[in-house]
Motif scaffolding. Structure first.
Motif, PDB file in Angstrom:
ATOM      1  N   ARG A 325      38.058  17.833  80.993  1.00  0.00           N
ATOM      2  CA  ARG A 325      37.894  16.434  81.367  1.00  0.00           C
ATOM      3  C   ARG A 325      36.643  16.188  82.212  1.00  0.00           C
ATOM      4  O   ARG A 325      36.265  15.040  82.446  1.00  0.00           O
ATOM      5  CB  ARG A 325      39.136  15.938  82.105  1.00  0.00           C
ATOM      6  N   TYR A 326      36.013  17.249  82.689  1.00  0.00           N
ATOM      7  CA  TYR A 326      34.771  17.093  83.437  1.00  0.00           C
ATOM      8  C   TYR A 326      33.591  17.023  82.477  1.00  0.00           C
ATOM      9  O   TYR A 326      33.591  17.682  81.430  1.00  0.00           O
ATOM     10  CB  TYR A 326      34.569  18.269  84.400  1.00  0.00           C
ATOM     11  N   HIS A 327      32.584  16.274  82.853  1.00  0.00           N
ATOM     12  CA  HIS A 327      31.403  16.157  81.999  1.00  0.00           C
ATOM     13  C   HIS A 327      30.696  17.513  81.938  1.00  0.00           C
ATOM     14  O   HIS A 327      30.502  18.186  82.949  1.00  0.00           O
ATOM     15  CB  HIS A 327      30.455  15.088  82.537  1.00  0.00           C
ATOM     16  N   TYR A 328      30.305  17.875  80.738  1.00  0.00           N
ATOM     17  CA  TYR A 328      29.735  19.206  80.510  1.00  0.00           C
ATOM     18  C   TYR A 328      28.422  19.429  81.264  1.00  0.00           C
ATOM     19  O   TYR A 328      27.999  20.575  81.463  1.00  0.00           O
ATOM     20  CB  TYR A 328      29.504  19.426  79.014  1.00  0.00           C
ATOM     21  N   SER A 329      27.765  18.378  81.695  1.00  0.00           N
ATOM     22  CA  SER A 329      26.465  18.540  82.357  1.00  0.00           C
ATOM     23  C   SER A 329      26.586  19.218  83.714  1.00  0.00           C
ATOM     24  O   SER A 329      25.586  19.669  84.267  1.00  0.00           O
ATOM     25  CB  SER A 329      25.784  17.176  82.533  1.00  0.00           C
ATOM     26  N   GLY A 330      27.808  19.301  84.247  1.00  0.00           N
ATOM     27  CA  GLY A 330      27.972  19.912  85.565  1.00  0.00           C
ATOM     28  C   GLY A 330      28.507  21.331  85.540  1.00  0.00           C
ATOM     29  O   GLY A 330      28.727  21.927  86.598  1.00  0.00           O
ATOM     30  N   HIS A 331      28.716  21.900  84.359  1.00  0.00           N
ATOM     31  CA  HIS A 331      29.254  23.256  84.293  1.00  0.00           C
ATOM     32  C   HIS A 331      29.041  23.848  82.909  1.00  0.00           C
ATOM     33  O   HIS A 331      28.726  23.124  81.957  1.00  0.00           O
ATOM     34  CB  HIS A 331      30.766  23.247  84.589  1.00  0.00           C
ATOM     35  N   ARG A 332      29.221  25.143  82.808  1.00  0.00           N
ATOM     36  CA  ARG A 332      29.315  25.806  81.512  1.00  0.00           C
ATOM     37  C   ARG A 332      30.204  27.031  81.644  1.00  0.00           C
ATOM     38  O   ARG A 332      30.321  27.631  82.723  1.00  0.00           O
ATOM     39  CB  ARG A 332      27.958  26.179  80.935  1.00  0.00           C
TER      40      ARG A 332
END
Length: 469
Positions: A325-332
């Motif tokens: 549910r978190y935007h992918y731009s902040g993690h991988r």
């Protein structure tokens, strides 16, 4: 009975559930909750499944709820918790080696023994329903054996059997009554203040209610409280609610999850480290993703980007699920060996090393694990933990933080691992970052956090915070 018919109706060990008997097999009444519990125990015993996952699966499959679901849960968890003690009792009561019994017969006997010695089921009901279960699952030829053995078990309570088997040996008696192997009791006694051991063993055997956690930035705790949950004592993200967590829309949608308060407190302490910088953070051993989700929710407050690493692909998928549910731009999420990371030295300002361990701190939630570990396992685990800590320190930037975490209070897995890295780091005062949590300093070294089930109602989580020189 025709031997061929009998053979065709035996449980198929290759299948995940018990075969249904043919209509002409027996006219005994089928008890669905006990039959469901047997399916779960079979999966745990034969396939190495975790008790919580196996129990949840069969309850969902059989669509049980309310009292039936609660009965199955207690029957499965209680049997797994005491299985070592029950096996000793059954061997004496049957007068034979347990490996001479069919696996399904042994599991029926174990379930019957827990009803007799660990639940408020009348003796006659416990025996009769176990005999019926054996008749339905295995065949009429074993019902006499099951009846005779369980009637003999019913002649004493648990303390009476423990006294008979221990023969005056106080350590043996305590092990039998509490369902803890002696080596685990010794490991706890080694790091606990005098007088707390029996409280811990009792807390290990008390069922843990599901603890929920919101994903910061996606859900507010009030949404959980509005469903009847109670706020956790110290974590600002948690709530305790009996029942099936999957019933809640926030959990089904991935805006909240299930996580012990001890794990939440570890992340809370990390978030409070003075001068914690942003940049890139690494969750070194991320599966199944609970701590990764909390770190991902905290990261924006520190202008940080999260990398979640997991060695096993199927657990990496669970991490991705927790973060979905978190935007992918902040993690991988990456899959790789934590001891041989493909990152340059000094790449991360924060590394969380929640290392694989014996799991002795989570015996409330994983009761079967106490019978799956041996003292000989510890040295191999410690070697891996040291390698993972060394790897974490290598990729941590100078001045950055490594949080070393285990769900075990064992001396060798905690202070024994961290002490090997003291020349390269400054050890921070971790308990000072959790001032609201009483008595959380480890007795082995007050700079470390050690939570306990009997003190804090959490798993026995250990935390050391290391600032790289």
């Amino acid at each position: 009975m025709n031997p061929g018919t009998e053979r065709n109706n035996r449980p198929d060990p290759r299948r995940g559930r018990l075969d249904r008997p043919r209509p002409d097999r027996t006219r005994r009444r089928l008890d669905r909750p006990r039959r469901t519990a047997l399916e779960a125990l079979r999966d745990i015993d034969r396939n190495g499944a975790y008790a919580n996952l196996a129990c949840h699966h069969v309850i969902e499959e059989q669509e049980l709820s309310g009292r039936d679901a609660a009965f199955v849960t207690e029957l499965v968890f209680g049997t797994c918790r005491m299985i070592g003690s029950y096996d000793d009792i059954l061997e004496t009561a049957s007068g034979r080696a347990l490996d001479s019994l069919q696996p399904d017969v042994l599991d029926v006997l174990r379930l019957g023994t827990h009803q007799l010695l660990g639940m408020r089921v009348p003796a006659r009901a416990a025996v009769d329903t176990s005999v019926a279960l054996a008749g339905n699952v295995v065949g009429e030829r074993v019902t006499g054996l099951v009846n005779a053995v369980l009637r003999k078990v019913s002649q004493r309570d648990l303390e009476g059997w423990a006294g008979k088997l221990a023969g005056g040996d106080e350590q043996r008696y305590r092990s039998l009554v509490t369902g803890h192997p002696q080596w685990i009791i010794d490991a706890f006694a080694d790091v606990l203040p005098a007088g707390e051991l029996d409280d811990l063993l009792a807390a290990d055997n008390a069922p843990a209610e599901p603890t929920l956690v919101v994903r910061p930035g996606l859900c507010e705790r009030q949404e959980l409280l509005d469903t009847g949950a109670e706020a956790t004592r110290w974590s600002p993200w948690g709530a305790v609610r009996p029942g099936n967590p999957a019933e809640l829309p926030s959990v089904r949608s991935g805006r909240a999850g299930v996580q012990d308060e001890g794990s939440q407190l570890v992340c809370l302490a990390v978030s409070r480290v003075p001068e914690l910088t942003g940049g890139r953070w690494l969750d070194l051993c991320a599966g199944p993703g609970g701590k990764s989700a909390l770190l991902r929710g905290i990261a924006p407050d520190h202008d940080a980007y999260l990398v979640a690493n997991e060695a096993q692909p199927h657990r990496a998928r669970l991490v991705s699920l927790a973060l979905r549910r978190y935007h992918y731009s902040g993690h991988r999420v990456v899959t790789g060996d934590g001891t041989d990371l493909p990152f340059d030295a000094g790449s991360f300002s924060l590394v969380l090393a929640d290392v694989p361990c014996s799991g002795l701190g989570a015996l409330r939630r994983r009761p079967e694990s106490r019978w799956r570990r041996w003292p000989e396992d510890i040295p191999e685990l410690v070697e891996l933990q040291r390698e993972l800590l060394a790897s974490a320190l290598r990729v941590c930037a100078p001045g950055g933080i490594v949080a070393y975490v285990t769900c075990s209070p064992h001396r060798d897995e905690t202070i024994g691992v961290v002490s090997g890295a003291e020349s390269d780091v400054e050890i921070l005062d971790a308990p000072a970052l959790l001032p609201e949590v009483p008595d959380c300093a480890a007795s082995t070294d007050p700079r470390f956090v050690q939570l306990w089930p009997h003190r804090h109602g959490t798993d026995a989580m250990f935390l050391a915070l290391l600032r790289k020189n």
